[in-house]
Structures are given as C-alpha cells and as structure tokens.
Design a protein around this motif. Structure first.
Motif, PDB file in Angstrom:
ATOM      1  N   GLN A  73       0.816  -1.211   0.000  1.00 55.66           N
ATOM      2  CA  GLN A  73       0.000   0.000   0.000  1.00 55.66           C
ATOM      3  C   GLN A  73       0.851   1.263   0.000  1.00 55.66           C
ATOM      4  OE1 GLN A  73      -0.949   2.476   2.463  1.00 55.66           O
ATOM      5  NE2 GLN A  73      -2.693   3.216   1.305  1.00 55.66           N
ATOM      6  N   ASP A  74       2.161   1.104  -0.076  1.00 54.84           N
ATOM      7  CA  ASP A  74       3.063   2.237   0.127  1.00 54.84           C
ATOM      8  C   ASP A  74       2.973   3.294  -0.963  1.00 54.84           C
ATOM      9  OD1 ASP A  74       4.978   3.689   1.509  1.00 54.84           O
ATOM     10  OD2 ASP A  74       6.648   2.772   0.438  1.00 54.84           O
ATOM     11  N   SER A  75       2.506   2.941  -2.158  1.00 56.26           N
ATOM     12  CA  SER A  75       2.376   3.930  -3.233  1.00 56.26           C
ATOM     13  C   SER A  75       1.484   5.084  -2.806  1.00 56.26           C
ATOM     14  CB  SER A  75       1.809   3.271  -4.493  1.00 56.26           C
ATOM     15  OG  SER A  75       2.754   2.441  -5.098  1.00 56.26           O
ATOM     16  N   PHE A  76       0.336   4.760  -2.219  1.00 59.14           N
ATOM     17  CA  PHE A  76      -0.597   5.802  -1.812  1.00 59.14           C
ATOM     18  C   PHE A  76      -0.090   6.550  -0.585  1.00 59.14           C
ATOM     19  CE2 PHE A  76      -3.176   2.872  -4.278  1.00 59.14           C
ATOM     20  CZ  PHE A  76      -3.896   3.731  -5.084  1.00 59.14           C
ATOM     21  N   GLY A  77       0.571   5.827   0.328  1.00 57.15           N
ATOM     22  CA  GLY A  77       1.152   6.499   1.485  1.00 57.15           C
ATOM     23  C   GLY A  77       2.245   7.468   1.073  1.00 57.15           C
TER      24      GLY A  77
END
Length: 392
Positions: A367-371
């Motif tokens: 999920q790190d792309s959005f974070g």
C-alpha cells in the motif's frame, strides 16, 4: 523497438504474484534462494538509508542562509512532527472503530510464529550502516547548518561541492539500484510468507482496510491544503492541481526521494521560492511522513485485530509518539518508514522479527504507493506554509 516501462506499483503486484507462486508451488530450495536474495537486499537497504538522509537533508539545509536556516529548520521539523502525530492519531481512532467490522481474525500467522521450521536464508551478508537513522539526521543537520554558515562567509566551497557530488551519487544509486531491486525483496518476502502458510485469508481481510487507509490519506491531503490555503491566501484547488504531477510520480515510483525533482517544480508552480522549496522539499521527503504514519498505525492495528492480540489506547498513543520521531528519521526510500519503525513495534507487544514483522513489511509495501503520494503532496502544502513564514 521502444521498451515498455511499467510503473512500480504494477511491478510490485507482479512481484507479489511471482512470490506467491514460488512460495506455493516451488520446492524449498527455490524458496530459500529468493528469500536469501531478499535478505541481502534488506541488509543493503539498512546500510543505504542513513547515507541518503545525510545526502539529501544536509544539501537542502546548506542552500539556506544561516540567518534563516535555524528558524525555518525548527519550524519545518515541528510542523512535520505534529503532522505525523495528528495523522497517526486520527488513523488509530478511525481504524479502532471500523476495523473490527471489516477485518477478520486469523490464527495462521500465530501458528507460523510457533513453527520451529521457520524459513532461513542459505546465508546472510551483514552490512552495518555507518550511522543509525537518528545519528544520520543529527549529522545531516550539523553539516547542513555548518555549510550554510561557511557559505555566508564566502567559505566552504570545497565542502559544498563534496556535498553536491555525494548527493548526486546517492540519488543515482537510489534510481538505478535501490528502486529497481525492490521487486527482488518483495518476491523473497512474499514467497517466505506464503511458504509458511499465512497468505490468502490475510489479504482477503485487508482489502477493505486498504480502501479506508487510502480514503484517510486523501482526506488528510485535502485538509493540509486547506490550512496552506488559509495561511497563504492562495486558491486551494489551483494548488492541488499543480501538485498532481508529483502525486502521480510518487504513485509510480513509490519513493519520496525519487519524487523530489517533480515536487520541486510543483512547489514553484504554487509560488514557493526556489530557496524555500530547495530546502523544504528534500528535507520533508525524509522527515514528513503522514501518509506512512496512517499506513503503519492502520496495518499494525489491523494485524493485532486479525490475530486477536490485545491492545489499548495508551499503548498506541505511546507508539504513535515514538513513531512520529522515528518517521522524522525515515528516508524517502520505498519501505523505509516501516523498516525504521520495526524496532519499536515492541511497544505494541509485537516482535520486530519473525512472521508478523514480515507480514507488516509486505502489507506496508503493498500500500506504500498511496502512502508515499500522501507524503509528497503534504510536503508541497508544508512548503507553501514555510514560504509564507519566511516572508513574514
């Protein structure tokens, strides 16, 4: 023929699929081989993180005049810390009320934790960093402020050139080595998790949690730009529109550091002076992580709910307070925040090693792309605020 270049999130999804297939269908020797490569990459990343902090932060601070550097540095770090605490706190209170209804429980990971045949790499390579992350931040501040003072006295040209060259080397290493090898780490980590038996049910439970995290991050970005708009008296929708290229770049690269060049241009479009943007954007790419805070707190809480691990408000308040300091020392490298946070999850009663720690890493990276995009967008809004302070 022109090469087709896939964005990093797509590559990561492919890597997760490959890791799943390897962990489920391939023999143990293959699983251990990819896990060994992943373990080596993790060691290299731990070595690389402090160097990147020193390179980017010191260079950004050195570009300021010494008369303003101290005041603006303090203001930027204070706002970054408060922003991280608010993001983490909001994430906990919302997730605490919603996650029990959208995240199921699973004992598979706990069973794997008790499994005496836990996967081990064939060998490991120790790469002790020259600095830990907090020491790197302090050293970067010291060198940056010192170089700024020397420049104001028309001295320190050799040091400045050294800092610029070192920053270029680190940036090139990030672009050509750290980011391209990230799929190897994801494949190895995911293969080990699937091989140890705790895969499908976890991600079936987590997809609703991911949607909630993304919604929280988008809301936080909007509120941050509302504050920036009120303080700077600039049109909020124009600023958000100007920030979109950096946001999409962060989605594609999954790296705050890799998004710095685009975010600098976006900040200038929002009317931020080059001196301020050149200081705030690189610095905040390493210290301002509200999107990462939302993700880390959410996945930690979701994991504890899934495995029926007891928690309370005071435990998470302490974790968020410490995490705010840890993320100030976290780099813009993909997965850097969760790597820096792992040593402190003991506050929640979780082990920083073993299957649960591996799960946290994979859940975070997925999920790190959005974070990261949230981090980058909020950096731009913070730059607008600091630019206004510098003119008052």
């Amino acid at each position: 023929m022109k090469k087709i270049k896939l964005p990093l999130p797509v590559i990561l999804i492919i890597s997760i699929i490959i890791g799943t297939l390897i962990g489920k269908f391939f023999p143990l020797v293959i699983v251990r081989f990819v896990y060994t490569l992943s373990n080596i990459y993790a060691s290299f990343l731990g070595f690389f993180i402090p160097l990147m902090i020193i390179a980017f932060v010191s260079n950004g601070i050195a570009d300021l005049e010494i008369t303003k550097a101290g005041k603006l540095l303090f203001a930027t770090c204070a706002i970054a810390y408060c922003s991280s605490i608010i993001a983490g706190g909001a994430s906990f209170f919302i997730a605490d009320n919603l996650f029990p209804f959208i995240v199921g429980k699973s004992n598979s990971m706990l069973a794997a934790a008790d499994n005496s045949t836990a996967l081990e790499p064939f060998f490991s390579i120790s790469m002790p960093p020259f600095f830990d992350v907090l020491s790197a931040v302090v050293f970067a501040f010291m060198i940056g402020l010192g170089a700024s003072a020397l420049t104001s006295n028309k001295e320190g040209e050799t040091l400045r050139n050294l800092m610029k060259d070192f920053s270029s080397v680190i940036e090139r290493s990030l672009r050509r080595c750290v980011i391209p090898l990230l799929p190897v780490y994801v494949i190895g980590t995911f293969a080990s998790i699937v091989h140890e038996g705790e895969s499908t049910i976890i991600f079936k439970s987590m997809w609703k949690a991911y949607l909630l995290m993304i919604a929280l991050q988008l809301i936080y970005i909007f509120l941050f730009f509302v504050i920036a708009s009120v303080i700077s008296r600039k049109n909020i929708f124009t600023m958000i529109k100007n920030e979109l290229p950096a946001y999409t770049t962060a989605l594609g690269t999954q790296s705050s550091a890799a998004s710095i060049p685009v975010n600098l241009k976006c900040a200038e479009k929002n009317g931020v002076s080059k001196k301020i943007s050149g200081f705030v954007i690189p610095l905040c790419a390493n210290i301002h992580m509200p999107g990462s805070m939302i993700t880390i707190v959410s996945i930690a809480l979701a994991t504890m709910i899934m495995f029926n691990i007891e928690y309370n408000l005071y435990m998470f308040l302490a974790f968020i307070a410490v995490l705010g300091l840890v993320t100030i020392a976290a780099p813009g490298a993909p997965g850097g925040s969760i790597m820096s946070a792992l040593p402190f999850i003991g506050i929640l009663g979780l082990s920083s090693t073993g299957p649960i720690a591996s799960l946290l890493i994979v859940l975070y990276i997925t999920q790190d792309s959005f974070g990261t995009a949230c981090n980058v967008a909020c950096d731009n809004a913070l730059a607008v605020i600091i630019d206004k302070f510098s003119k008052d």
